[in-house]
Write a protein that holds these residues in place. Structure first.
Motif, PDB file in Angstrom:
ATOM      1  N   GLY A 261       0.787  -1.233   0.000  1.00 51.03           N
ATOM      2  CA  GLY A 261       0.000   0.000   0.000  1.00 51.03           C
ATOM      3  C   GLY A 261       0.815   1.277   0.000  1.00 51.03           C
ATOM      4  N   TYR A 262       2.124   1.164  -0.104  1.00 53.75           N
ATOM      5  CA  TYR A 262       2.972   2.357  -0.165  1.00 53.75           C
ATOM      6  C   TYR A 262       3.856   2.304  -1.406  1.00 53.75           C
ATOM      7  CZ  TYR A 262       1.662   3.632   4.603  1.00 53.75           C
ATOM      8  OH  TYR A 262       0.960   4.008   5.712  1.00 53.75           O
ATOM      9  N   VAL A 263       4.430   3.454  -1.746  1.00 52.68           N
ATOM     10  CA  VAL A 263       5.400   3.498  -2.838  1.00 52.68           C
ATOM     11  C   VAL A 263       6.790   3.413  -2.220  1.00 52.68           C
ATOM     12  CG1 VAL A 263       6.348   4.876  -4.727  1.00 52.68           C
ATOM     13  CG2 VAL A 263       3.880   4.875  -4.291  1.00 52.68           C
ATOM     14  N   HIS A 264       7.616   2.548  -2.778  1.00 53.77           N
ATOM     15  CA  HIS A 264       8.963   2.347  -2.258  1.00 53.77           C
ATOM     16  C   HIS A 264      10.001   2.532  -3.353  1.00 53.77           C
ATOM     17  CE1 HIS A 264       7.450   0.311   1.418  1.00 53.77           C
ATOM     18  NE2 HIS A 264       6.501  -0.069   0.607  1.00 53.77           N
ATOM     19  N   MET A 265      11.217   2.956  -2.933  1.00 54.10           N
ATOM     20  CA  MET A 265      12.358   2.950  -3.844  1.00 54.10           C
ATOM     21  C   MET A 265      13.107   1.634  -3.652  1.00 54.10           C
ATOM     22  SD  MET A 265      14.136   6.641  -3.276  1.00 54.10           S
ATOM     23  CE  MET A 265      14.470   6.529  -1.528  1.00 54.10           C
ATOM     24  N   LEU A 266      13.685   1.149  -4.758  1.00 57.97           N
ATOM     25  CA  LEU A 266      14.539  -0.035  -4.668  1.00 57.97           C
ATOM     26  C   LEU A 266      15.954   0.451  -4.352  1.00 57.97           C
ATOM     27  CD1 LEU A 266      13.342  -1.812  -7.920  1.00 57.97           C
ATOM     28  CD2 LEU A 266      12.656  -2.333  -5.583  1.00 57.97           C
ATOM     29  N   THR A 267      16.433   0.149  -3.167  1.00 62.12           N
ATOM     30  CA  THR A 267      17.766   0.608  -2.799  1.00 62.12           C
ATOM     31  C   THR A 267      18.690  -0.580  -2.578  1.00 62.12           C
ATOM     32  OG1 THR A 267      17.698   0.581  -0.383  1.00 62.12           O
ATOM     33  CG2 THR A 267      16.586   2.416  -1.479  1.00 62.12           C
ATOM     34  N   THR A 268      19.963  -0.293  -2.418  1.00 65.61           N
ATOM     35  CA  THR A 268      20.938  -1.363  -2.200  1.00 65.61           C
ATOM     36  C   THR A 268      20.686  -2.071  -0.872  1.00 65.61           C
ATOM     37  OG1 THR A 268      22.417   0.264  -1.209  1.00 65.61           O
ATOM     38  CG2 THR A 268      22.741  -0.235  -3.536  1.00 65.61           C
ATOM     39  N   LYS A 269      19.894  -1.446   0.000  1.00 66.67           N
ATOM     40  CA  LYS A 269      19.601  -2.081   1.286  1.00 66.67           C
ATOM     41  C   LYS A 269      18.147  -2.527   1.363  1.00 66.67           C
ATOM     42  CE  LYS A 269      23.471  -0.555   3.770  1.00 66.67           C
ATOM     43  NZ  LYS A 269      24.134   0.562   3.101  1.00 66.67           N
ATOM     44  N   GLY A 270      17.501  -2.654   0.204  1.00 69.73           N
ATOM     45  CA  GLY A 270      16.111  -3.104   0.196  1.00 69.73           C
ATOM     46  C   GLY A 270      15.158  -1.972  -0.129  1.00 69.73           C
TER      47      GLY A 270
ATOM     48  N   SER B   3      19.334   1.324  -6.076  1.00 72.10           N
ATOM     49  CA  SER B   3      20.065   0.239  -6.728  1.00 72.10           C
ATOM     50  C   SER B   3      20.555   0.658  -8.116  1.00 72.10           C
ATOM     51  CB  SER B   3      19.156  -0.977  -6.881  1.00 72.10           C
ATOM     52  OG  SER B   3      18.778  -1.434  -5.621  1.00 72.10           O
ATOM     53  N   ARG B   4      19.681   1.346  -8.844  1.00 68.33           N
ATOM     54  CA  ARG B   4      20.064   1.777 -10.191  1.00 68.33           C
ATOM     55  C   ARG B   4      21.284   2.694 -10.132  1.00 68.33           C
ATOM     56  NH1 ARG B   4      18.985   6.485 -12.479  1.00 68.33           N
ATOM     57  NH2 ARG B   4      17.349   6.919 -10.973  1.00 68.33           N
ATOM     58  N   VAL B   5      21.288   3.575  -9.156  1.00 72.23           N
ATOM     59  CA  VAL B   5      22.392   4.514  -9.024  1.00 72.23           C
ATOM     60  C   VAL B   5      23.688   3.774  -8.684  1.00 72.23           C
ATOM     61  CG1 VAL B   5      23.273   6.402  -7.609  1.00 72.23           C
ATOM     62  CG2 VAL B   5      20.920   6.453  -8.438  1.00 72.23           C
ATOM     63  N   ILE B  98      23.588  10.148 -13.130  1.00 73.46           N
ATOM     64  CA  ILE B  98      23.783  10.243 -11.678  1.00 73.46           C
ATOM     65  C   ILE B  98      24.510  11.537 -11.333  1.00 73.46           C
ATOM     66  CG2 ILE B  98      23.737   7.782 -11.113  1.00 73.46           C
ATOM     67  CD1 ILE B  98      26.820   7.881 -11.237  1.00 73.46           C
ATOM     68  N   ARG B  99      24.229  12.566 -12.135  1.00 73.22           N
ATOM     69  CA  ARG B  99      24.899  13.844 -11.901  1.00 73.22           C
ATOM     70  C   ARG B  99      24.661  14.385 -10.518  1.00 73.22           C
ATOM     71  NH1 ARG B  99      24.573  17.581 -17.191  1.00 73.22           N
ATOM     72  NH2 ARG B  99      24.869  19.318 -15.790  1.00 73.22           N
ATOM     73  N   GLU B 100      23.495  14.058  -9.953  1.00 75.94           N
ATOM     74  CA  GLU B 100      23.184  14.600  -8.629  1.00 75.94           C
ATOM     75  C   GLU B 100      23.948  13.826  -7.552  1.00 75.94           C
ATOM     76  OE1 GLU B 100      21.426  12.592 -10.357  1.00 75.94           O
ATOM     77  OE2 GLU B 100      20.555  11.118  -8.989  1.00 75.94           O
ATOM     78  N   ILE B 101      24.601  12.718  -7.927  1.00 74.92           N
ATOM     79  CA  ILE B 101      25.325  11.905  -6.949  1.00 74.92           C
ATOM     80  C   ILE B 101      26.820  12.244  -6.962  1.00 74.92           C
ATOM     81  CG2 ILE B 101      25.931   9.524  -6.281  1.00 74.92           C
ATOM     82  CD1 ILE B 101      22.973   9.999  -6.026  1.00 74.92           C
ATOM     83  N   ILE B 102      27.387  12.380  -8.153  1.00 73.79           N
ATOM     84  CA  ILE B 102      28.819  12.679  -8.244  1.00 73.79           C
ATOM     85  C   ILE B 102      29.031  14.193  -8.140  1.00 73.79           C
ATOM     86  CG2 ILE B 102      29.270  10.636  -9.630  1.00 73.79           C
ATOM     87  CD1 ILE B 102      29.334  12.346 -12.109  1.00 73.79           C
ATOM     88  N   ILE B 307      27.653  -9.226  -7.119  1.00 79.57           N
ATOM     89  CA  ILE B 307      27.414  -7.837  -6.702  1.00 79.57           C
ATOM     90  C   ILE B 307      26.096  -7.360  -7.315  1.00 79.57           C
ATOM     91  CG2 ILE B 307      28.224  -5.447  -6.972  1.00 79.57           C
ATOM     92  CD1 ILE B 307      31.106  -6.579  -6.800  1.00 79.57           C
ATOM     93  N   GLY B 308      25.891  -7.729  -8.584  1.00 77.24           N
ATOM     94  CA  GLY B 308      24.643  -7.371  -9.263  1.00 77.24           C
ATOM     95  C   GLY B 308      23.425  -7.918  -8.546  1.00 77.24           C
ATOM     96  N   THR B 309      23.438  -9.204  -8.238  1.00 77.38           N
ATOM     97  CA  THR B 309      22.228  -9.778  -7.631  1.00 77.38           C
ATOM     98  C   THR B 309      22.066  -9.334  -6.175  1.00 77.38           C
ATOM     99  OG1 THR B 309      23.494 -11.780  -7.219  1.00 77.38           O
ATOM    100  CG2 THR B 309      22.040 -11.801  -9.115  1.00 77.38           C
ATOM    101  N   THR B 310      23.181  -9.021  -5.506  1.00 78.34           N
ATOM    102  CA  THR B 310      23.065  -8.601  -4.104  1.00 78.34           C
ATOM    103  C   THR B 310      22.541  -7.178  -3.978  1.00 78.34           C
ATOM    104  OG1 THR B 310      24.976  -9.991  -3.626  1.00 78.34           O
ATOM    105  CG2 THR B 310      24.303  -8.436  -1.916  1.00 78.34           C
ATOM    106  N   PHE B 311      23.019  -6.288  -4.854  1.00 78.88           N
ATOM    107  CA  PHE B 311      22.717  -4.865  -4.644  1.00 78.88           C
ATOM    108  C   PHE B 311      21.899  -4.211  -5.752  1.00 78.88           C
ATOM    109  CE2 PHE B 311      26.842  -5.574  -2.499  1.00 78.88           C
ATOM    110  CZ  PHE B 311      26.453  -5.262  -1.204  1.00 78.88           C
ATOM    111  N   PHE B 312      22.054  -4.684  -6.983  1.00 81.75           N
ATOM    112  CA  PHE B 312      21.501  -3.913  -8.101  1.00 81.75           C
ATOM    113  C   PHE B 312      20.132  -4.400  -8.553  1.00 81.75           C
ATOM    114  CE2 PHE B 312      26.212  -3.383  -9.471  1.00 81.75           C
ATOM    115  CZ  PHE B 312      26.423  -2.533  -8.399  1.00 81.75           C
ATOM    116  N   ASN B 313      19.876  -5.688  -8.418  1.00 81.56           N
ATOM    117  CA  ASN B 313      18.623  -6.207  -8.961  1.00 81.56           C
ATOM    118  C   ASN B 313      17.690  -6.631  -7.846  1.00 81.56           C
ATOM    119  OD1 ASN B 313      19.759  -5.993 -11.567  1.00 81.56           O
ATOM    120  ND2 ASN B 313      20.882  -7.881 -11.166  1.00 81.56           N
ATOM    121  N   ILE B 314      17.540  -5.737  -6.877  1.00 77.45           N
ATOM    122  CA  ILE B 314      16.681  -6.045  -5.743  1.00 77.45           C
ATOM    123  C   ILE B 314      15.247  -6.194  -6.225  1.00 77.45           C
ATOM    124  CG2 ILE B 314      15.793  -5.155  -3.566  1.00 77.45           C
ATOM    125  CD1 ILE B 314      18.497  -4.838  -2.955  1.00 77.45           C
TER     126      ILE B 314
END
Lengths: 476, 325
Positions: A261-270, B3-5, B98-102, B307-314
């Motif tokens: 029911g919420y919008v989430h970002m996919l991040t490196t930590k979930g 993850s994309r970033v 990712i200009r806003e990141i670097i 690394i891809g499956t752990t962090f990028f393709n959540i």
């Protein structure tokens, strides 16, 4: 080399020079500075400014040409100067107008009083492609629909400002205002300081306040994102720039999912919940489950979360109805209806092709009028009668007859001009002005805005996709 | 972070490191040829072999392995995804998203780096003054790395960038070594001749390792050169150094203590690190240099995938995602 010695302001309102060829009061310092430069110096400063923009990668993509073609947005270093008293009128006029348009949006999607009172024809609103039935009965957070607006103003030969159109969906260009200012501060540092120009740099901070204001009450530090279609969008630079300046995430549709029911970002930590989106994707594309099913840019389920009040969006979906070019002609009445006041900023007289009498007039006077499609922007779908060929006019006549509701026409205005560097000369070029308005806990008008300039001699089309450039705008 | 970033910044650095290494391969070959007794033959072919893209080379319409063709292909060919120009174009596209990141400094430098590579007058310069041309590319890559180090916070994004750079560099160093072995095979009669030591010196130079090697081992001996490039602890382009540094960055991201493994990327990288700790050059030579390096490259690829499956393709948890469909 270029000086103002031979400058001819012609039969137009010139923003820097009075009809007696003397500089207007606010422009005296600037004109004196430019006159005092050694030969070639002005052109050198212009080149340096362009090199700086290219180096900063401030480019836009041009549609309809080869994919990914990039250009710098042409920039002219001679600024446009707005006198204090002119600005006071613009500022109060825009505050009044945006307040009224927001009230109009809340009304047409809820009580529809203005339609019942027949101030605006109900069929005109309900038949518009930008009217979103999905928003009926909905009140967005804090009752605000149009958080960010860019209103296009022009000054006619009579010296008066007119509203040319409202942009209440995803108006772009504010990043150029900020970047142009950075470049120009380096180009004319002393004149800039001595002229006491009002700053524009607090825009990202104000925008962040507006967005944070929308977050649900119980959220202490909301997660805010700018939703962009991605790097191939013509305004991508701006999306990235604003998110960087505000210190918020820049997200694409593929970065977001709806879960629980919420919008989430996919991040490196979930997954991480998002509370507010400044979305720079049109209504049509934000949610393929509700709007266009073929959209790959949006987030399936986003509208459901939004209507449940679990995410806020700026601008609210549905605002397009208020900048429909046919509804535009009713804005003076809309202002009167919701504020009881006369409009401070006038509209350009407008003929609505859906109206039989107006249509007959338009078809008879195509060679004098500017005709616009109701829902197009960026200078596409537009006919400038006096500059068009007979064949182009004939083609437009067919289009108007086929779909009258979708067209409106206005007299061709004599847009004011500003001296502009053309090769080794300074010549007058036509400009408009797009100030940016933010609607949060109060209404803020950024002092300045984007002055767009038609770089081709005699041209009235200022859109960047059609050979337009920009200038810094100094409000004194 | 998104993850994309993370994925984008990781690849941005891989591309830049790749571009730099292609410049290294070419410039060392140029130097090598100046010292070779006979001209002609197949001195340029190994460069394409290092990349493992011979098939693409021939498919793109290059028939001979002349210096000009090879330099043009490896440096400017847009159809070839690993050419210097293609790598820089990809790195810049990544940076743009990712200009806003670097930092702006990184973006502006990379933007200009790419734009200047697109000028038509570069080809004659690359052919006529290769030394100068490829040195400029190496220096710009170093400048980028330096900017990244000194203008960007050493947070999660930076650590992903470093991992990308280290994984790519480890792979390229292994390829440099590998190709020397490949070149050596048909020429056993040259072993231990002056030509041979010139070639080994060239291998060191292409990894900017010649002087550092000298300080450590003085005499040029193939066994020692391989030892240095694979196992040296402190030389920044040795494979061990790259693997160790990538491991540190990975643990900074996950927050799990050094020596432990909280995800599959850490497991694979930790295992490689440990294996390198308990292997020496004698074992490598006994196994066969090419076989060892080949195995190493495969393991680096697996780490990249992990690394891809752990962090990028959540993916959202299946239980919750299911409700939405």
């Amino acid at each position: 080399m270029a000086t103002f010695h031979d400058y001819d302001s012609g039969d137009f309102y010139d923003e820097l020079f009075a009809p007696d060829r003397t500089p207007r009061p606010g422009a005296r310092l600037l004109v004196a500075k430019i006159e005092s430069l050694p030969p070639g110096d002005l052109a050198m400063r212009q080149k340096a400014a362009e090199a700086l923009l290219l180096k900063m990668g401030i480019t836009f993509n041009v549609y309809g040409r080869q994919e990914g073609a990039e250009k710098i947005f042409p920039f002219d270093i001679i600024p446009r100067i707005v006198a204090e008293e002119d600005w006071r009128q613009i500022e109060s006029g825009l505050k009044q107008r945006i307040f009224a348009l927001n009230a109009f949006l809340q009304d047409v999607y809820n009580d529809k009083k203005i339609l019942k009172d027949k101030v605006v024809p109900a069929d005109l609103v309900l038949s518009s492609r930008t009217y979103r039935r999905e928003c009926e009965g909905f009140t967005p957070p804090r009752g605000i629909w149009c958080h960010v607006t860019g209103t296009d103003l022009v000054r006619d030969r009579d010296g008066l400002f007119y509203v040319l159109e409202d942009n209440l969906r995803c108006p772009s260009g504010v990043s150029y205002v900020l970047e142009n200012r950075q470049v120009l501060k380096r180009t004319f540092p002393q004149v800039f300081a001595a002229s006491r120009v009002r700053p524009v740099d607090d825009y990202p901070g104000k925008l962040l306040e507006v967005l944070a204001h929308l977050a649900p009450e119980h959220v202490q530090s909301p997660t805010i994102g700018v939703l962009t279609p991605g790097i191939y969008n013509s305004a991508y630079f701006e999306h990235s720039f604003l998110s960087q300046q505000m210190g918020v995430e820049l997200v694409e549709g593929q970065d977001l999912v709806v879960a629980d029911g919420y919008v989430h970002m996919l991040t490196t930590k979930g997954l991480k919940r998002v509370d507010v989106l400044y979305r720079r994707i049109d209504d049509d594309f934000i949610d393929p489950e509700v709007f266009r099913a073929d959209s790959l840019l949006g987030v399936p389920g986003l509208m459901g979360v939004y209507k449940a009040g679990r995410i806020a969006m700026a601008n609210a979906p549905g605002t397009g109805i208020a900048d429909d070019k046919v509804i535009y002609s009713f804005v003076p009445k809309i202002i009167k209806y919701y504020t009881g006041e006369e409009p401070i900023l006038a509209n350009v007289p407008t003929y609505i092709c859906g109206n039989d009498q107006d249509r007959a007039y338009v078809l008879d006077h195509l060679d004098e009028l500017v005709v616009k499609a109701a829902n197009e922007s960026g200078g596409y779908g537009m006919l400038i009668g006096p500059h068009a060929t007979a064949a182009e006019r004939a083609e437009f006549a067919v289009r108007i007859k086929a779909e009258p509701r979708n067209y409106m026409a206005q007299p061709t205005l004599s847009l004011s001009r500003v001296p502009t560097i053309v090769g080794n000369q300074i010549e007058g070029r036509h400009v408009d002005l797009r100030p940016y308005v933010l609607y949060g806990s109060d209404i803020y008008v950024q002092p300045g805005g984007l002055t767009r300039v038609a770089l081709t001699r005699g041209s009235l089309v200022v859109n960047s996709s059609q050979g337009g450039g920009s200038k810094d705008t100094w409000v004194l | 972070m998104l993850s994309r970033v993370a994925n984008t910044i990781y690849w941005m650095c891989r591309y830049i490191e790749r571009a730099e290494n292609v410049a290294r391969f070419i410039s060392v070959n140029v130097n090598l040829l100046l010292d070779m007794p006979s001209q002609g033959g197949r001195q340029w072919e190994p460069l394409v072999l290092i990349t493992g893209d011979q098939e693409l080379y021939e498919k793109t319409g290059y028939s001979d392995y002349s210096g000009e063709s090879v330099v043009r292909f490896l440096t400017f060919e847009r159809e070839y995804p690993n050419s210097i120009l293609s790598c820089l174009a990809a790195a810049r596209e990544n940076a743009r998203s990712i200009r806003e990141i670097i930092s702006s400094e990184m973006w502006e430098h990379l933007n200009q780096f790419y734009l200047e590579m697109t000028h038509d007058e570069n080809l004659p310069v690359a052919l006529n003054e290769p030394d100068r041309f490829f040195k400029i590319i190496k220096m710009r890559s170093h400048l980028f790395t330096g900017l990244m180090d000194s203008t960007m916070s050493h947070g999660e994004a930076w650590n992903f960038a470093r991992i990308g750079m280290m994984v790519e560099r480890a792979d390229k160093t292994s390829r440099i070594l590998d190709v020397k072995y490949f070149m050596l095979l048909p020429q056993f009669d040259l072993v231990n001749t002056p030509i041979d030591s010139i070639q080994w010196a060239a291998v060191l130079k292409s990894a900017s390792a010649f002087e550092m090697y000298r300080k450590e081992h003085h005499q040029i001996a193939p066994r020692q050169v391989a030892n240095f490039l694979i196992f040296d602890h402190s030389f920044p382009r040795s494979i061990r150094h790259c693997v160790n540094k990538a491991d540190i960055c990975l643990h900074r991201i996950s927050g799990s203590p050094a020596g432990s493994a909280g995800n599959s990327a850490e497991k694979l990288l930790g295992r490689l690190k440990a294996d390198m700790e308990y292997t020496d050059i004698e074992e490598v030579l006994a196994e066969g240099m090419h076989e060892y390096l080949d195995g190493l490259q495969t393991r680096l690829n697996r780490i990249d995938t992990a690394i891809g499956t752990t962090f990028f393709n959540i993916q959202p948890l299946p239980a919750t995602a299911g409700q939405q469909q």
